[in-house]
Design a protein around this motif. Structure first.
Motif, PDB file in Angstrom:
ATOM      1  N   ILE A 158       0.834  -1.203   0.000  1.00  0.00           N
ATOM      2  CA  ILE A 158       0.000   0.000   0.000  1.00  0.00           C
ATOM      3  C   ILE A 158       0.869   1.254   0.000  1.00  0.00           C
ATOM      4  CG2 ILE A 158      -1.568   1.385   1.423  1.00  0.00           C
ATOM      5  CD1 ILE A 158      -2.922  -1.241   2.223  1.00  0.00           C
ATOM      6  N   GLY A 184       0.851   3.561  -3.116  1.00  0.00           N
ATOM      7  CA  GLY A 184       0.304   4.875  -2.799  1.00  0.00           C
ATOM      8  C   GLY A 184       1.251   5.994  -3.165  1.00  0.00           C
ATOM      9  N   THR A 231       0.716   8.777  -5.985  1.00  0.00           N
ATOM     10  CA  THR A 231       0.821  10.186  -5.613  1.00  0.00           C
ATOM     11  C   THR A 231       1.761  10.922  -6.555  1.00  0.00           C
ATOM     12  OG1 THR A 231       0.405   9.668  -3.282  1.00  0.00           O
ATOM     13  CG2 THR A 231       1.445  11.787  -3.767  1.00  0.00           C
ATOM     14  N   LEU A 283      -2.243  13.760   0.396  1.00  0.00           N
ATOM     15  CA  LEU A 283      -2.247  12.395  -0.140  1.00  0.00           C
ATOM     16  C   LEU A 283      -1.143  11.547   0.485  1.00  0.00           C
ATOM     17  CD1 LEU A 283      -2.967  12.972  -3.946  1.00  0.00           C
ATOM     18  CD2 LEU A 283      -4.452  11.880  -2.264  1.00  0.00           C
ATOM     19  N   ARG A 284       0.025  12.117   0.682  1.00  0.00           N
ATOM     20  CA  ARG A 284       1.124  11.372   1.305  1.00  0.00           C
ATOM     21  C   ARG A 284       0.799  10.996   2.743  1.00  0.00           C
ATOM     22  NH1 ARG A 284       5.998  15.126  -1.222  1.00  0.00           N
ATOM     23  NH2 ARG A 284       6.091  14.061  -3.260  1.00  0.00           N
ATOM     24  N   VAL A 342      -1.648   8.114   2.626  1.00  0.00           N
ATOM     25  CA  VAL A 342      -0.989   6.846   2.301  1.00  0.00           C
ATOM     26  C   VAL A 342      -0.308   6.256   3.537  1.00  0.00           C
ATOM     27  CG1 VAL A 342       0.911   5.809   1.004  1.00  0.00           C
ATOM     28  CG2 VAL A 342      -0.679   7.342  -0.144  1.00  0.00           C
ATOM     29  N   THR A 356      -2.969   4.977   6.046  1.00  0.00           N
ATOM     30  CA  THR A 356      -3.584   3.738   5.550  1.00  0.00           C
ATOM     31  C   THR A 356      -2.645   2.552   5.723  1.00  0.00           C
ATOM     32  OG1 THR A 356      -4.819   5.021   3.904  1.00  0.00           O
ATOM     33  CG2 THR A 356      -4.663   2.651   3.556  1.00  0.00           C
TER      34      THR A 356
END
Length: 253
Positions: free
Chosen positions: A25, A29, A33, A65-66, A69, A72
């Protein structure tokens, strides 16, 4: 040995799979990104926005977004979401104290984007530094000075400082002092200086240029010249106006 083997197998079935999924992931991710960032650089969705707003939005989206990630991946690894939130909350004060400078810069960046004291491409002066704004990020503003040096300034300090925006208006006034030879009489000399000003392509006809007599001798006159030009030509005109007036006056002697 059989018990150890079973333990290893059981670990691979549970924690091992979680670790593998978390790594997968994270890598996927971050890859997506990076692709999304490249897509933002090519998209025309922000065409109506100026360069500073586009830069701020893109940097904020990529940062969000980072963080998503990483969160998650940690949850997939087995860190409970509630525990994760609890840890973040309990560490919030410590992190806030450690990052108070960065948070101040982030808040300053948001205020700069909201109130727009300057934009990318503007010529500004702030914190004893003068230059052209090259980039406005979430935390810092980058200036390019006249000697081609890059200056990175924290948004927090900038937001709380006096900012002079030389590009805010379309025109600016240039004011210089010049000593010219006396031609026939004061009136004739003033006319010649005004002709020299009007012959300069950088000097605007409206508002009209002005010349003020500040000193007079037997052979020369001292004038203060006030002329208007386009804002982006101010520095060029202030460097050349005096010499252009002197050249024109020498021709008419």
């Amino acid at each position: 040995m059989e018990a150890l083997f079973e333990t290893i197998v059981q670990f691979m079935k549970t924690a091992g799979i979680r670790i593998l999924m978390a790594v997968l992931i994270f890598e996927v991710g971050m890859f997506l990104t990076k692709k999304f960032k490249a897509l933002l650089d090519r998209t025309h969705a922000f065409e109506r926005l100026d360069a500073s707003t586009k830069s701020f939005i893109k940097n904020t989206l990529i940062l969000a977004l980072r963080v998503l990630v990483v969160v998650t991946a940690l949850i997939t690894l087995g860190v409970p979401a509630t525990s994760f939130i609890t840890v973040l909350a309990s560490a919030g004060v410590t992190i806030g104290l450690a990052l108070q400078g960065s948070l101040s810069n982030l808040a300053g960046g948001i205020m700069i984007m909201f109130f727009r004291p300057y934009s990318v491409g503007d010529h500004i002066k702030a914190m004893n530094t003068e230059g052209v704004v090259k980039e406005i990020s979430a935390f810092y503003t980058t200036l390019l000075t006249s000697d081609n040096s890059r200056v990175v300034m924290p948004n927090g300090a900038l937001n709380n400082s006096l900012i002079i925006n030389y590009s805010a208006e379309k025109i600016r006034r240039v004011e210089i002092s010049v000593t010219v030879p006396l031609i026939e009489n004061i009136e004739k000399t003033a006319e010649m200086v005004m002709e020299a000003l009007k012959s300069n392509e950088e000097v605007l006809a409206s508002p009209a240029p002005e010349i003020l007599l500040t000193n007079l001798s037997d052979k020369s006159c001292d004038y203060t010249i006030r002329a208007y030009c386009k804002s982006d030509r101010h520095d060029e005109l202030i460097l050349t106006l005096k010499s252009s007036v002197m050249r024109e006056m020498e021709k008419k002697k």
